[in-house]
Design an enzyme around this catalytic site. Structure first.
Site, mmCIF file in Angstrom:
data_model
loop_
_atom_site.group_PDB
_atom_site.id
_atom_site.type_symbol
_atom_site.label_atom_id
_atom_site.label_comp_id
_atom_site.label_asym_id
_atom_site.label_seq_id
_atom_site.Cartn_x
_atom_site.Cartn_y
_atom_site.Cartn_z
ATOM 1 C CE LYS A 86 -4.357 -1.735 0.862
ATOM 2 N NZ LYS A 86 -4.244 -3.092 1.394
ATOM 3 C CD GLU A 108 -10.620 3.812 -0.053
ATOM 4 O OE1 GLU A 108 -10.416 5.033 -0.208
ATOM 5 O OE2 GLU A 108 -9.925 2.926 -0.606
ATOM 6 C CB SER A 377 0.176 -8.166 -1.107
ATOM 7 O OG SER A 377 -0.616 -9.054 -0.325
HETATM 8 C C1 LIG Z 1 -5.108 -4.205 0.977
HETATM 9 C C2 LIG Z 1 -4.358 -5.437 0.824
HETATM 10 C C3 LIG Z 1 -4.617 -6.334 -0.235
HETATM 11 C C4 LIG Z 1 -5.725 -6.153 -1.224
HETATM 12 O O1 LIG Z 1 -5.630 -5.046 -2.063
HETATM 13 P P1 LIG Z 1 -5.234 -5.130 -3.596
HETATM 14 O O2 LIG Z 1 -5.607 -3.759 -4.085
HETATM 15 O O3 LIG Z 1 -6.023 -6.207 -4.241
HETATM 16 O O4 LIG Z 1 -3.785 -5.373 -3.676
HETATM 17 C C5 LIG Z 1 -3.802 -7.451 -0.356
HETATM 18 N N1 LIG Z 1 -2.812 -7.699 0.529
HETATM 19 C C6 LIG Z 1 -2.553 -6.877 1.562
HETATM 20 C C7 LIG Z 1 -1.455 -7.228 2.498
HETATM 21 C C8 LIG Z 1 -3.311 -5.724 1.746
HETATM 22 O O5 LIG Z 1 -3.032 -4.906 2.779
#
Ligand SMILES: *Cc1c(COP(=O)(O)O)cnc(C)c1O
Length: 409
Positions: A86, A108, A377
């Site tokens: 993020k 948001e 992620s």
């Molecule tokens: C917010 C989040 C996601 C989902 O968001 P995408 O926009 O689909 O990437 C995935 N993994 C983590 C660790 C997140 O914080």
């Protein structure tokens, strides 16, 4: 993307009249940034000094041995500042806001990760910051609310509808309409009205650029497959962009299968058969909605994947069969998480673990001279309450109870 912000038949910008000028400003600002190589340089350099980029590509040798097939590599977005990809998006938008001369940002948030990242960015850039969060999520995600407030953000609990992410998005749009001149809305994922899907993907493309360079250097060639979890779609778009033009690299998006894609308790929009085309929240995509266009309740053990819509860019790539979609159930996620911790000493976020599940299902059917990349992620230690509960850990329960006693509860 065409000039109206459509990717095939998906996307667009369905916005109220009062926001038209702001969107024109944003499109112009974004276009200027994209055409100016010094903007990307400044962005990259800030990401290096503030968010540990480039993030490593880790060879998971124990998992590779365990499955006995393709070499498994993990792209470590968990090592970003605030623990997830993020940061890539919010720092990029922060630089843009500074250039556009605005002083206030709103966002948001569902699980609180995007709110945390935005509050962090706002503190660093000296912006005033308000975060909209469904009242239910405020209760569920207390630690993130605590940190956002400590970093100077105002967290507003939203009491409409199901009091979760989609209601927070609606409320943020309401704020924006009232404060267009001073305020930028830092959208959290590759959804919403144009130019957000493309702009967020552009900032996230830093993941794919690095990953392609790293795998070619380490492995000597491109990977056979790349796996990413899909909530709104920003981390997936981020890593996929490094490989999109290489047709031989198979791209796999993994959605939240919840209790199973036939259970009605999931958040699978592109995989499965419960989503239908619709226009909401400023854009056209596949939504989990009923025949009247009322959004359905979604479910996932991973709060960050629990969303009714999905990136219009991914809806298009799905239709064109460039990205394959799969779903992982809550149960499968807990098993893959357990294995990854035991074998590699890495704790992926519950969201990220969805990508691990699908990679684990397929790794052994690929030859050992092939590589696959899993986009991690985020980090999972943020999920300790959910994970400890799901593993049904009695000593954790005892700990929570003893803490409550300290407060005289
Ligand atoms: C917010 C989040 C996601 C989902 O968001 P995408 O926009 O689909 O990437 C995935 N993994 C983590 C660790 C997140 O914080």
């Amino acid at each position: 993307m065409n000039e109206n912000g459509f990717f095939g038949k998906w996307g667009g910008a369905y916005i109220p009249e009062i926001l038209h000028e702001t969107f024109e400003q944003l499109k112009t600002g974004y276009k200027k940034a994209k055409e100016d190589p010094s903007f990307w340089k400044e962005y990259e350099s800030l990401m290096q000094s503030y968010s540990c980029r480039p993030t490593p590509l880790t060879y998971a040798e124990n998992l590779t041995r365990h499955f006995g097939g393709a070499q498994i590599y993990i792209k470590r977005e968990d090592l970003n500042h605030t623990g997830a990809h993020k940061a890539n998006n919010v720092i990029g938008q922060g630089l843009l806001v500074r250039k556009m001369g605005k002083k206030r940002v709103i966002a948001e948030t569902g699980a609180g990760q995007h709110g945390m990242a935005t509050a962090t960015m706002a503190a660093k850039f000296g912006f005033d910051c308000t975060v909209y969060m469904g009242e239910v999520d405020v209760k569920r995600q207390r630690p993130n609310v605590f940190w956002m407030e400590k970093m100077g953000a105002k967290v507003v609990p939203v009491k409409d509808g199901s009091r979760t992410l989609k209601d927070a998005i609606n409320e943020a749009f309401r704020d924006w309409v009232t404060n267009v001149d001073t305020t930028h809305y830092v959208f959290g994922t590759a959804c919403g009205p144009a130019p957000f899907p493309e702009m967020v993907s552009w900032f996230q493309s830093i993941i794919g650029r690095e990953a392609k360079e790293q795998i070619e250097r380490i492995h000597g060639k491109l990977p056979a497959r790349v796996y990413a979890c899909v909530g709104g779609g920003s981390n997936a778009m981020g890593i996929f962009q490094g490989f999109l033009e290489h047709e031989e690299v198979e791209l796999v998006g993994v959605e939240a299968g919840g209790k199973g894609i036939d259970s009605g308790l999931h958040a699978s929009r592109l995989c499965g058969h419960d989503a239908t085309p619709g226009v909401a929240q400023g854009y056209k995509t596949m939504f989990l909605q009923d025949s009247d266009g009322q959004m359905l309740e979604t479910h996932s053990v991973a709060a960050g994947l629990d969303y009714v819509g999905v990136s219009p860019i991914l809806a298009d790539l799905c239709e064109r069969k460039r990205v394959r979609f799969a779903a992982a159930t809550d149960q499968e996620v807990m098993e893959a998480l357990d294995l990854t911790m035991k074998k590699e000493g890495i704790i992926p976020a519950l969201e990220s673990t969805h990508a691990f599940v699908q990679a684990f299902k397929e790794a052994s059917s690929l030859p050992p001279d092939q590589a696959i990349i899993i986009n991690q992620s985020g980090r999972g230690d943020k999920d300790i309450f959910t994970i400890a509960h799901a593993f049904n850990d009695p000593s954790w329960q005892e700990f929570i109870i003893s803490r409550a006693r300290e407060y005289g509860i």
